[in-house]
Design an enzyme around this catalytic site. Structure first.
Site, PDB file in Angstrom:
ATOM      1  N   TRP A 134     -46.523-113.203  89.204  1.00 55.79           N
ATOM      2  CA  TRP A 134     -46.715-113.010  90.640  1.00 55.79           C
ATOM      3  C   TRP A 134     -46.485-114.278  91.452  1.00 55.79           C
ATOM      4  O   TRP A 134     -46.218-114.199  92.653  1.00 55.79           O
ATOM      5  CB  TRP A 134     -48.142-112.523  90.919  1.00 55.79           C
ATOM      6  CG  TRP A 134     -49.195-113.431  90.327  1.00 55.79           C
ATOM      7  CD1 TRP A 134     -49.822-113.284  89.126  1.00 55.79           C
ATOM      8  CD2 TRP A 134     -49.703-114.645  90.889  1.00 55.79           C
ATOM      9  NE1 TRP A 134     -50.688-114.328  88.900  1.00 55.79           N
ATOM     10  CE2 TRP A 134     -50.640-115.174  89.969  1.00 55.79           C
ATOM     11  CE3 TRP A 134     -49.468-115.344  92.067  1.00 55.79           C
ATOM     12  CZ2 TRP A 134     -51.319-116.369  90.196  1.00 55.79           C
ATOM     13  CZ3 TRP A 134     -50.149-116.540  92.300  1.00 55.79           C
ATOM     14  CH2 TRP A 134     -51.073-117.026  91.376  1.00 55.79           C
ATOM     15  N   ASN A 135     -46.587-115.467  90.841  1.00 50.10           N
ATOM     16  CA  ASN A 135     -46.618-116.683  91.658  1.00 50.10           C
ATOM     17  C   ASN A 135     -45.262-117.036  92.256  1.00 50.10           C
ATOM     18  O   ASN A 135     -45.175-117.492  93.395  1.00 50.10           O
ATOM     19  CB  ASN A 135     -47.182-117.860  90.861  1.00 50.10           C
ATOM     20  CG  ASN A 135     -46.345-118.212  89.652  1.00 50.10           C
ATOM     21  OD1 ASN A 135     -45.830-117.324  88.964  1.00 50.10           O
ATOM     22  ND2 ASN A 135     -46.197-119.497  89.372  1.00 50.10           N
ATOM     23  N   LYS A 158     -40.453-105.387  84.366  1.00 47.55           N
ATOM     24  CA  LYS A 158     -41.857-105.057  84.569  1.00 47.55           C
ATOM     25  C   LYS A 158     -42.410-106.103  85.533  1.00 47.55           C
ATOM     26  O   LYS A 158     -42.696-107.235  85.148  1.00 47.55           O
ATOM     27  CB  LYS A 158     -42.604-105.075  83.233  1.00 47.55           C
ATOM     28  CG  LYS A 158     -44.060-104.585  83.318  1.00 47.55           C
ATOM     29  CD  LYS A 158     -45.007-105.697  83.634  1.00 47.55           C
ATOM     30  CE  LYS A 158     -46.441-105.222  83.743  1.00 47.55           C
ATOM     31  NZ  LYS A 158     -47.326-106.248  84.359  1.00 47.55           N
ATOM     32  N   SER A 161     -48.366-106.678  88.812  1.00 47.63           N
ATOM     33  CA  SER A 161     -49.061-105.721  89.670  1.00 47.63           C
ATOM     34  C   SER A 161     -49.447-106.333  91.010  1.00 47.63           C
ATOM     35  O   SER A 161     -49.779-105.614  91.950  1.00 47.63           O
ATOM     36  CB  SER A 161     -50.310-105.190  88.961  1.00 47.63           C
ATOM     37  OG  SER A 161     -51.203-106.248  88.658  1.00 47.63           O
ATOM     38  N   GLY A 210     -45.680-116.106  82.140  1.00 54.32           N
ATOM     39  CA  GLY A 210     -47.080-115.841  82.431  1.00 54.32           C
ATOM     40  C   GLY A 210     -47.988-116.799  81.691  1.00 54.32           C
ATOM     41  O   GLY A 210     -47.597-117.916  81.346  1.00 54.32           O
ATOM     42  N   SER A 211     -49.181-116.340  81.406  1.00 57.23           N
ATOM     43  CA  SER A 211     -50.200-117.179  80.787  1.00 57.23           C
ATOM     44  C   SER A 211     -49.955-117.358  79.298  1.00 57.23           C
ATOM     45  O   SER A 211     -49.195-116.601  78.669  1.00 57.23           O
ATOM     46  CB  SER A 211     -51.583-116.553  80.983  1.00 57.23           C
ATOM     47  OG  SER A 211     -51.699-115.351  80.232  1.00 57.23           O
ATOM     48  N   GLU A 232     -42.046-118.369  78.952  1.00 55.62           N
ATOM     49  CA  GLU A 232     -42.324-119.455  79.884  1.00 55.62           C
ATOM     50  C   GLU A 232     -43.787-119.346  80.258  1.00 55.62           C
ATOM     51  O   GLU A 232     -44.199-118.422  80.972  1.00 55.62           O
ATOM     52  CB  GLU A 232     -41.453-119.362  81.138  1.00 55.62           C
ATOM     53  CG  GLU A 232     -41.695-120.539  82.086  1.00 55.62           C
ATOM     54  CD  GLU A 232     -41.015-120.395  83.433  1.00 55.62           C
ATOM     55  OE1 GLU A 232     -41.566-120.917  84.416  1.00 55.62           O
ATOM     56  OE2 GLU A 232     -39.959-119.749  83.491  1.00 55.62           O
ATOM     57  N   LEU A 233     -44.596-120.274  79.762  1.00 55.67           N
ATOM     58  CA  LEU A 233     -46.049-120.137  79.844  1.00 55.67           C
ATOM     59  C   LEU A 233     -46.656-121.189  80.769  1.00 55.67           C
ATOM     60  O   LEU A 233     -46.124-121.483  81.819  1.00 55.67           O
ATOM     61  CB  LEU A 233     -46.632-120.182  78.437  1.00 55.67           C
ATOM     62  CG  LEU A 233     -45.973-119.204  77.436  1.00 55.67           C
ATOM     63  CD1 LEU A 233     -46.575-119.345  76.052  1.00 55.67           C
ATOM     64  CD2 LEU A 233     -46.062-117.769  77.936  1.00 55.67           C
ATOM     65  N   CYS A 266     -46.307-123.165  87.753  1.00 54.55           N
ATOM     66  CA  CYS A 266     -46.373-123.611  86.359  1.00 54.55           C
ATOM     67  C   CYS A 266     -45.909-125.054  86.220  1.00 54.55           C
ATOM     68  O   CYS A 266     -46.345-125.765  85.311  1.00 54.55           O
ATOM     69  CB  CYS A 266     -45.544-122.696  85.468  1.00 54.55           C
ATOM     70  SG  CYS A 266     -43.809-122.560  85.960  1.00 54.55           S
ATOM     71  N   GLU A 366     -55.210-125.809  82.271  1.00 52.59           N
ATOM     72  CA  GLU A 366     -54.457-125.459  83.467  1.00 52.59           C
ATOM     73  C   GLU A 366     -55.390-125.025  84.589  1.00 52.59           C
ATOM     74  O   GLU A 366     -56.255-124.168  84.408  1.00 52.59           O
ATOM     75  CB  GLU A 366     -53.454-124.344  83.157  1.00 52.59           C
ATOM     76  CG  GLU A 366     -52.486-124.065  84.281  1.00 52.59           C
ATOM     77  CD  GLU A 366     -51.371-123.122  83.874  1.00 52.59           C
ATOM     78  OE1 GLU A 366     -50.241-123.267  84.381  1.00 52.59           O
ATOM     79  OE2 GLU A 366     -51.632-122.233  83.036  1.00 52.59           O
TER      80      GLU A 366
END
Length: 464
Positions: A134-135, A158, A161, A210-211, A232-233, A266, A366
């Site tokens: 989302w960021n 995907k 949300s 994401g995370s 990519e975390l 990130c 983080e």
């Protein structure tokens, strides 16, 4: 799967979007359409794919005002800053389109004997599942979507949300460009359904942003299948300000690198090490600039710092700050200086912490929020040791007048990207990758095409 996706705006808690989750029958139909469409698309010349995708970028950019406002409503970035994501999408998309012919060209192999022709061809994988965050919902997704399509794959997106409308806008652009039906599709999925799609044999690669925990879940889902996974975390990206740095220039760059997008990046700067000879002046200048931010409604053009994505995220940063202060750190900004910053809301003032060390969560875990810890160091060696003392390794930045020193120090840092005199930026010509818990795989640059294709060797004996 049943139920509704509801996107709650961090601005005022209102429902921005409601959409039904995809049913299993819908997913089956999507994956079947993707496979059928990809079988034909892969036969089209790269130049023809480029023409279609170029039109899609044109259509996307034409909707910049609508897209930017939707970003603000969904995740809270100030409306004056949101258009930058459209510009970044365009830059990355056009670059990856422009380099595709060379990046996907056959790899020539010397033929020492007459009568032989040998080469390596890059073939598409099939269907690529892109799980976007989302960021930066467009900037991260474009890194995989456009090169995947250029390489001859189909894509199933995907979206988060929190930012579901991003998928619809991209679909609008691809449809306007005439991309064949089935090549780009999107689905609203919960975690369980996403897990099922990853396990589906009709999916040939997963690109996840994401995370760290989310990345582990993706790897578990793909573990029994022989497919590639790009992850990519997280990041805890450091900066080092050397004694010879241009202090005002470093301050301007690093303050923006910490607080842009409310620190929800990130590759944003989360910890800073400053040579002791410049430390006091740096901290003073940093706090002055931080106090200049305007926290408030991101739809107000005067706002320069919007809310975090949700109250739970802001509470995590507040806890990190409180724990650090309890352990001996000093916070240099009183939250009361920012009236909009209130406990129990996603609105959070910018914060600067000193007297910090690596026993504190705020220097090791983080934060993903508008907070930074600043430490004094006595040497390059100490700075490198502290910068490498992290499970993450996405980017690191060195602020110095000495290019040779920056390159030498960069060679000692466990990081995917090393910057000199800049930070928090993705150059599409360079490989975007990470070390450790920052993930695996690579996007952007010619190297980014490698994980979206498979090599096939041709060994042709032309004379018998």
């Amino acid at each position: 799967m049943s139920g509704m996706l509801r996107t709650i705006s961090p601005i005022d808690g209102a429902v921005v979007v409601e959409r039904p989750y995809a049913a299993q029958a819908e997913l089956d139909a999507m994956l079947d359409r993707a496979r059928a469409a990809q079988a034909e698309w892969r036969t089209r010349p790269v130049a023809e794919r480029a023409e279609v995708l170029g039109r899609a970028v044109d259509a996307f950019v034409a909707e910049r005002e609508r897209i930017a406002r939707e970003i603000t409503l969904q995740m809270g970035r100030p409306v004056t800053q949101a258009p930058g994501e459209v510009a970044g999408f365009e830059e990355r998309a056009r670059f990856m389109i422009d380099i595709a012919a060379d990046a996907l060209a056959d790899v020539a192999v010397p033929n020492p004997k007459p009568g032989f022709n040998r080469f390596i061809r890059r073939e598409p994988l099939g269907t690529v599942l892109v799980v976007a965050p989302w960021n930066y919902p467009y900037l991260t997704a474009v890194n995989s979507i456009v090169p995947a399509l250029m390489a001859g794959n189909a894509v199933l997106l995907k979206p988060s949300s929190q930012t579901p409308l991003t998928a619809e806008r991209m679909a609008d652009a691809f449809a306007a460009a005439g991309l064949p039906e089935g090549l780009f599709q999107y689905a609203y999925l919960d975690h369980e359904a996403t897990d099922g799609v990853i396990r589906d044999p009709r999916v040939d690669f997963v690109a996840f942003t994401g995370s760290v925990e989310g990345g582990r879940a993706v790897q578990r889902a793909a573990a029994e299948r022989f497919i590639g996974v790009g992850l990519e975390l997280g990041g805890k990206d450091p900066a080092y300000v050397r004694a010879d740095a241009d202090l005002d220039y470093a301050l301007d760059g690093l303050v923006d690198g910490v607080y842009f997008n409310s620190g929800q990046s990130c590759c944003g700067i989360e910890r800073i090490y400053v040579h002791r000879s410049r430390y006091e002046a740096f901290v003073e200048g940093f706090v002055t600039r931080a106090r200049g931010y305007v926290l408030g409604d991101p739809l107000d053009p005067a706002t320069t710092l919007g809310p975090m994505v949700r109250t739970r995220a802001a509470d995590w940063v507040r806890k990190q700050v409180a724990d650090a202060v309890a352990a001996g750190a000093r916070s240099l900004i009183d939250e009361a200086e920012f009236p909009a910053s209130k406990t129990g809301t996603p609105y959070l003032a910018p914060q600067v912490l000193v007297d910090v060390d690596h026993s504190m969560s705020v220097m090791m875990e983080e934060s993903f929020g508008p907070v930074v810890g600043i430490m004094a160091v006595d040497s390059d060696e100490q700075a490198v040791e502290l910068m490498n003392d992290s499970p993450y390794g996405l980017t690191a930045s060195i602020w110095t007048a000495d290019e040779e020193a920056a390159e030498q120090l960069g060679g000692r840092l466990a990081t995917g990207t090393c910057f000199m005199n800049r930070c928090d930026y993705l150059d599409p010509a360079l490989a975007w990758t990470g070390v450790g818990d920052s993930g695996r795989g690579c996007t952007l640059s010619p190297v980014g095409y490698e994980q979206l294709t498979r090599p096939k060797s041709y060994h042709l004996k032309t004379k018998i």
